[in-house]
Scaffold this active site. Sequence first.
Site, PDB file in Angstrom:
ATOM      1  N   ASP A  60       0.789  -1.236   0.000  1.00 56.42           N
ATOM      2  CA  ASP A  60       0.000   0.000   0.000  1.00 56.42           C
ATOM      3  C   ASP A  60       0.824   1.291   0.000  1.00 56.42           C
ATOM      4  OD1 ASP A  60      -1.777  -1.991   0.564  1.00 56.42           O
ATOM      5  OD2 ASP A  60      -2.544  -1.114   2.408  1.00 56.42           O
ATOM      6  N   GLU A 238     -10.769  -1.680   3.413  1.00 55.89           N
ATOM      7  CA  GLU A 238      -9.456  -1.175   3.778  1.00 55.89           C
ATOM      8  C   GLU A 238      -9.220   0.192   3.136  1.00 55.89           C
ATOM      9  OE1 GLU A 238      -6.664  -4.898   4.495  1.00 55.89           O
ATOM     10  OE2 GLU A 238      -7.060  -4.668   2.364  1.00 55.89           O
TER      11      GLU A 238
END
Length: 498
Positions: A60, A238
Amino acid sequence: MMVTALMAVTIIGCGGDDSEPIPTPDPTPAPTPPAPTPSSYNEQYRPQIHFTPAKNWMNDPNGMVYANGTYHLFYQYNPQGNDWGNMSWGHATSSDLMHWKEQAVAMTRDELGAIFSGSAVIDKDNTAGFGANAMVALYTSAGETGDVAGKQQQSIAYSIDGGKTFTRYTGNPVIKNNDDNLRDPKVFWHEGSKQWVMALAKGWARGVEFYGSTNLTNWNHLSTFVIDLTGRPSFQWECPDLIQLGDKWVLLVSVNPGGPVLGSGMMYFVGNFDGKEFKADALDYPLWLDYGMDCYAGVTWSNTGDRKIMIGWMNNWTYAGAVPCSPWRSSMTLPRELKLIEYDGKSLLTNTVVSEIDKIAGSWQTAGTSLDVKDAYQLRITLQLDQKSTITLSNGSEEKYVLDVSASDRTVTAHRTSATGQTSFNGTFSVPSIQAPLNVSGNSVTLDIFVDQSSVEVFTENGSMSMTNLVFPQSIYNCLTISGASYEAKVRQLNSIW
């Protein structure tokens, strides 16, 4: 921030109490980690126009902030290997969103656990007391052992040297939590309510929690956003990001599994935010930002004003640990600018590659069957929509990536099979049909296609559709054939950013 061994549990969220004293920050910065190992950046499959670390695992993007002419890109990083683990914040910087310089690792795990995803802001008014214009990072402390095992709590750290070193706040965690379903804090200043607002993903509990603070250290729970997505009950939420575009607000959420095709994906909601609660407009959710297999965990840079610039992780949790890249694993998408438009009477979030791409581009040339390209390139193809068309990218090894454009239902379908290159590393990588709506009106469509050593990103010209897919051919596709409707095609070389 994907965790590969989560269980569905009930959220027990705890907000900060403004009546509690604020602990004094430790003025001693953490030791500076070693600088990254140099790389030739010419290994097979190494992207030439997308950011990758010199070596080791990356996922990420997080902590992205713009300050003093520099774009800071922090990201989930394993300093110790090429697989997921030892989660830390890697760091790279750029002055133009194209050329990136990898910096020393910014933060590694501490007694509260690994350093999962989060965000960063510039505290220009010194609301936290760390100094005017301090860079404040907010992240999830993911407990691994002892009394913090299984807890995902929110912590902060600050930098007064432009992101080179960070000091942990001694009052961490600033938001306590007793399970592993509260993570990835994305923070922004909400002028209307004169407070910092934090969005937190609820993981397998599916939803977004909003918190508010006047000082970045004491947080109060504001509201919870949940919505029924019929037929998609199993995925986790998320990496949320709440952004304002004109008079509307857009909530980005990454979900896994349960993307538009298989595994990971990015959905969004359009609505309104009043400083406390986000309410989604009545639209046909889920809406997808990108219809490909490989755009996940995308969030925007903070401190860029009205311009909203996003970058995503170009991979998919279904096969992320198996993609054949060494000594690095994973890359970022090209940076994209987000805008909200009206299409077919509804709000539509668009994303196009940032205009800074021109800084690495050559001049446009008419595209023939053989493309005079080397590192990477951009195709711009305008197709008439009076019959089906097929666009084929290929190379001398007879590997090919095929896009079918349907005029009747106005869709584009990509075929990622063993014909595209290497696929045997994972049984789910080969996907015969990846379809997306073009979201265009009129008699033609213009596609912008960005081709790198191991990826193809396809956009409509205004960003009403995007499709991002990894591919692993022996060499870059350097041949083009188009059949079906009449068309115009041009190409320009994109020079290596390394």
